[in-house]
Design an enzyme around this catalytic site. Structure first.
Site, PDB file in Angstrom:
ATOM      1  N   SER A 146       0.873  -1.585  -0.082  1.00 30.05           N
ATOM      2  CA  SER A 146      -0.165  -0.066  -0.436  1.00 30.05           C
ATOM      3  C   SER A 146       0.673   1.186   0.424  1.00 30.05           C
ATOM      4  O   SER A 146       1.093   2.238   1.144  1.00 30.05           O
ATOM      5  CB  SER A 146      -1.164   0.389   1.274  1.00 30.05           C
ATOM      6  OG  SER A 146      -0.059  -0.077   2.101  1.00 30.05           O
TER       7      SER A 146
ATOM      8  N   GLN B  48      -6.832  -1.784   7.213  1.00 29.38           N
ATOM      9  CA  GLN B  48      -5.643  -2.671   6.587  1.00 29.38           C
ATOM     10  C   GLN B  48      -5.319  -3.734   7.710  1.00 29.38           C
ATOM     11  O   GLN B  48      -4.671  -4.453   7.939  1.00 29.38           O
ATOM     12  CB  GLN B  48      -4.726  -1.587   6.282  1.00 29.38           C
ATOM     13  CG  GLN B  48      -3.443  -2.585   5.422  1.00 29.38           C
ATOM     14  CD  GLN B  48      -2.404  -1.663   5.291  1.00 29.38           C
ATOM     15  OE1 GLN B  48      -2.680  -1.296   3.405  1.00 29.38           O
ATOM     16  NE2 GLN B  48      -0.843  -1.410   5.756  1.00 29.38           N
TER      17      GLN B  48
ATOM     18  N   HIS C  93       8.671  -0.984   9.457  1.00 34.49           N
ATOM     19  CA  HIS C  93       8.714  -2.197   8.685  1.00 34.49           C
ATOM     20  C   HIS C  93       7.665  -1.038   7.482  1.00 34.49           C
ATOM     21  O   HIS C  93       7.155  -0.521   6.938  1.00 34.49           O
ATOM     22  CB  HIS C  93       8.301  -3.836   8.936  1.00 34.49           C
ATOM     23  CG  HIS C  93       7.203  -3.768   9.310  1.00 34.49           C
ATOM     24  ND1 HIS C  93       6.544  -5.029   9.279  1.00 34.49           N
ATOM     25  CD2 HIS C  93       5.714  -3.154   9.466  1.00 34.49           C
ATOM     26  CE1 HIS C  93       5.155  -5.040   9.266  1.00 34.49           C
ATOM     27  NE2 HIS C  93       4.513  -4.039   9.547  1.00 34.49           N
ATOM     28  N   ARG C  94       7.653  -2.821   6.468  1.00 34.10           N
ATOM     29  CA  ARG C  94       6.990  -2.965   5.236  1.00 34.10           C
ATOM     30  C   ARG C  94       6.775  -3.981   4.923  1.00 34.10           C
ATOM     31  O   ARG C  94       6.854  -5.129   5.402  1.00 34.10           O
ATOM     32  CB  ARG C  94       7.718  -2.590   3.919  1.00 34.10           C
ATOM     33  CG  ARG C  94       8.659  -1.124   3.356  1.00 34.10           C
ATOM     34  CD  ARG C  94       8.274   0.029   4.226  1.00 34.10           C
ATOM     35  NE  ARG C  94       6.896   0.250   3.263  1.00 34.10           N
ATOM     36  CZ  ARG C  94       6.447   0.935   2.437  1.00 34.10           C
ATOM     37  NH1 ARG C  94       7.247   2.310   1.942  1.00 34.10           N
ATOM     38  NH2 ARG C  94       5.376   1.303   1.564  1.00 34.10           N
ATOM     39  N   SER C  95       5.376  -4.266   4.462  1.00 33.27           N
ATOM     40  CA  SER C  95       4.380  -5.263   4.056  1.00 33.27           C
ATOM     41  C   SER C  95       5.313  -6.004   3.591  1.00 33.27           C
ATOM     42  O   SER C  95       5.454  -7.910   3.935  1.00 33.27           O
ATOM     43  CB  SER C  95       2.921  -5.292   3.533  1.00 33.27           C
ATOM     44  OG  SER C  95       3.205  -4.167   2.383  1.00 33.27           O
TER      45      SER C  95
HETATM   46  O1  LIG Z   1       0.861   0.627   5.292  1.00 35.62           O
HETATM   47  C1  LIG Z   1       1.908   0.723   5.535  1.00 35.62           C
HETATM   48  O2  LIG Z   1       1.879   1.179   7.240  1.00 35.62           O
HETATM   49  C2  LIG Z   1       2.649  -0.857   5.587  1.00 35.62           C
HETATM   50  C3  LIG Z   1       3.600  -1.321   6.882  1.00 35.62           C
HETATM   51  O3  LIG Z   1       2.699  -2.158   7.340  1.00 35.62           O
HETATM   52  O4  LIG Z   1       2.024  -1.274   4.809  1.00 35.62           O
HETATM   53  P1  LIG Z   1       2.814  -1.448   2.761  1.00 35.62           P
HETATM   54  O5  LIG Z   1       4.335  -1.667   4.039  1.00 35.62           O
HETATM   55  O6  LIG Z   1       2.502  -1.826   2.143  1.00 35.62           O
HETATM   56  O7  LIG Z   1       2.844   0.556   2.768  1.00 35.62           O
HETATM   57 MG   LIG Z   2       0.001   2.203   6.950  1.00 33.59          MG
END
Ligand SMILES: O=C(O)[C@@H](CO)OP(=O)(O)O
Ligand SMILES: [Mg+2]
Length: 426
Positions: A42, A162, A362-364
């Site tokens: 995201s 999310q 972190h990232r997903s």
């Molecule tokens: O939206 C968020 O905060 C992240 C991490 O949890 O998701 P993504 O790394 O997919 O952006």
């Molecule tokens: Mg986020």
């Protein structure tokens, strides 16, 4: 002071099975250190650009171009730089790229180098990374914001929000907090099973059941905290990452089968905050909805932490704009959104000077790299979100924080409920 001798890079896999960049930096004193780069799903439109190859290999997601950029362009230019001159190294990386969004060499290439240089410098000076970056002030262990129920872009379920996170604020130490959160995570699994709900996992290790509403998720978590033997609100508080950009279009916010305005959603959150012990809401509105953010912050900012992720993208310029306009009261900190260590530290510094709190993240898509655990302590964030206490790429960060707490020994302090000052005012 040791200087950079060579810079290597390779393509490795992240936790979603997508390629990502790993960089190795060798110093002239024999030190070799390594860093790997995470990747979002995201992602915010204003993030620094992640360079991908296109073409058929890995469905267009290969990172050989980014790797080649490290080997052919960046590496040779950095040879001879003192490893401890992080700011000069990062400035050289920015100059070599020459674009405002790091699209020429790629934020993935640049970040890998920036972090590997920091790790090499720390190792060569004989200091743990958190101490090298944070100096004598680094002693605060962050509250682990554990994402135990996944929806939105991180799950194949019908849940809009999310991330449903638990914050074990009532613990005395980080180790105790991790245990409380983990027991709650296991209890949630048994609650889901009891209700005949799916126990499959989302990208960050949280459960990803289909549910009748977003409130239903919170009710399940209340039962899980209870079943684990903790008190809801005092021991374990809640936090959300709504990631609202993902369900926003020109028509409005597509939420629970309806189309809502920013005002409608703000009312919805006001009601949630009144009924559940929520201490933090991230990305409650879309990354472009500045007016909505300003109104929401005015309405709710005295009761709950409002975190800008897609809104700020760890970018000091966007954050300065938000501070000026009164949008949000906290910054989500993701190293790969901005692409260098020093810009990340600048964003955190600006947030703190502006009275905004920070949550390291972190990232997903993650790897076994644990740099963010050290950075959370080094920057005095008091909060870190790095997923569920399951899946090794998430647990790696929590385990590193256990080691840091042990290393700090009597000097360690767990942030606990003090990470959220407004909670006490309620
Ligand atoms: O939206 C968020 O905060 C992240 C991490 O949890 O998701 P993504 O790394 O997919 O952006
Ligand atoms: Mg986020």
């Amino acid at each position: 002071m040791p200087s950079i001798d060579a810079v290597g890079a390779r393509e490795i896999l992240d936790s979603r099975g997508n390629p990502t960049v790993e960089v190795e930096v060798a110093l002239d004193d024999g030190t070799i250190a390594r860093a790997a780069v995470p990747s979002g799903a995201s992602t915010g439109a204003f993030e620094a650009v992640e360079l991908r190859d296109g073409g058929e290999r890995y469905g267009g997601k290969g990172v050989t171009k980014a790797v080649d950029g490290v080997l052919d362009v960046i590496g040779p230019e950095l040879v001879g730089y003192e490893a401890t001159e992080q700011r000069l190294v990062d400035q050289r990386l920015l100059d070599l790229d020459g674009t405002p969004d790091k699209s020429r060499l790629g934020a993935n290439a640049i970040l890998g180098v920036s972090l590997a240089v920091a790790r090499a410098a720390a190792e060569s000076t004989g200091l743990p990374l958190f101490r090298y970056v944070g100096g004598p002030s680094a002693h605060l262990l962050p509250v682990p914001m554990m994402n135990i129920l996944n929806g939105g872009a991180h799950a194949d379920s019908n849940v809009d929000v999310q991330e449903f996170m638990i914050a074990p604020i009532g613990a005395a130490t980080f180790a105790e907090a991790l245990a409380m959160g983990t027991e709650t995570y296991h209890a949630l699994k048994s609650v889901l099973k009891k209700d005949g709900l799916a126990t499959g996992l989302g990208d960050e290790g949280g459960f990803a059941p289909n549910l009748s509403s977003n409130r239903a998720a919170l009710d399940l978590i209340v039962r899980a905290v209870d079943q684990a033997g903790y008190s809801v609100g005092t021991d374990v508080a809640f936090a959300l990452d709504v990631a609202a950009t993902e369900f926003h279009s020109e028509a409005g916010y597509a939420f629970e089968g309806k189309t809502l305005s920013a005002g409608d959603l703000t009312e919805y959150y006001t009601d949630l905050v009144a009924n559940y012990p929520i201490v933090s809401i991230e990305d409650p509105l879309s990354e472009e909805d500045w007016d909505g953010w300003i109104a929401l912050t005015a309405a709710l900012g005295d009761r709950v932490q409002i975190v800008g992720d897609d809104l700020f993208v760890t970018n000091p310029t966007r954050l300065a704009d938000g501070v000026e306009r009164g949008a949000a009261n906290a910054l989500l900190v993701k190293v790969n959104q901005i692409g260098t260590l020093t810009e990340t530290l600048d964003a955190v510094g600006l947030a703190h000077r502006s009275g905004y709190r920070c949550m390291m993240s972190h990232r997903s898509g993650e790897t076994e790299d644990t740099t963010i655990a050290d950075l959370a302590v080094a920057t005095d964030c008091g909060q870190i979100k790095t997923g569920a206490p399951a899946r090794s790429e998430r647990v790696a960060k929590y385990n590193q924080l256990l080691r840091i707490e042990e290393e700090l020994d009597d000097a360690a302090r767990y942030a606990g409920s003090a990470a959220f000052p407004r909670l006490r005012a309620r």
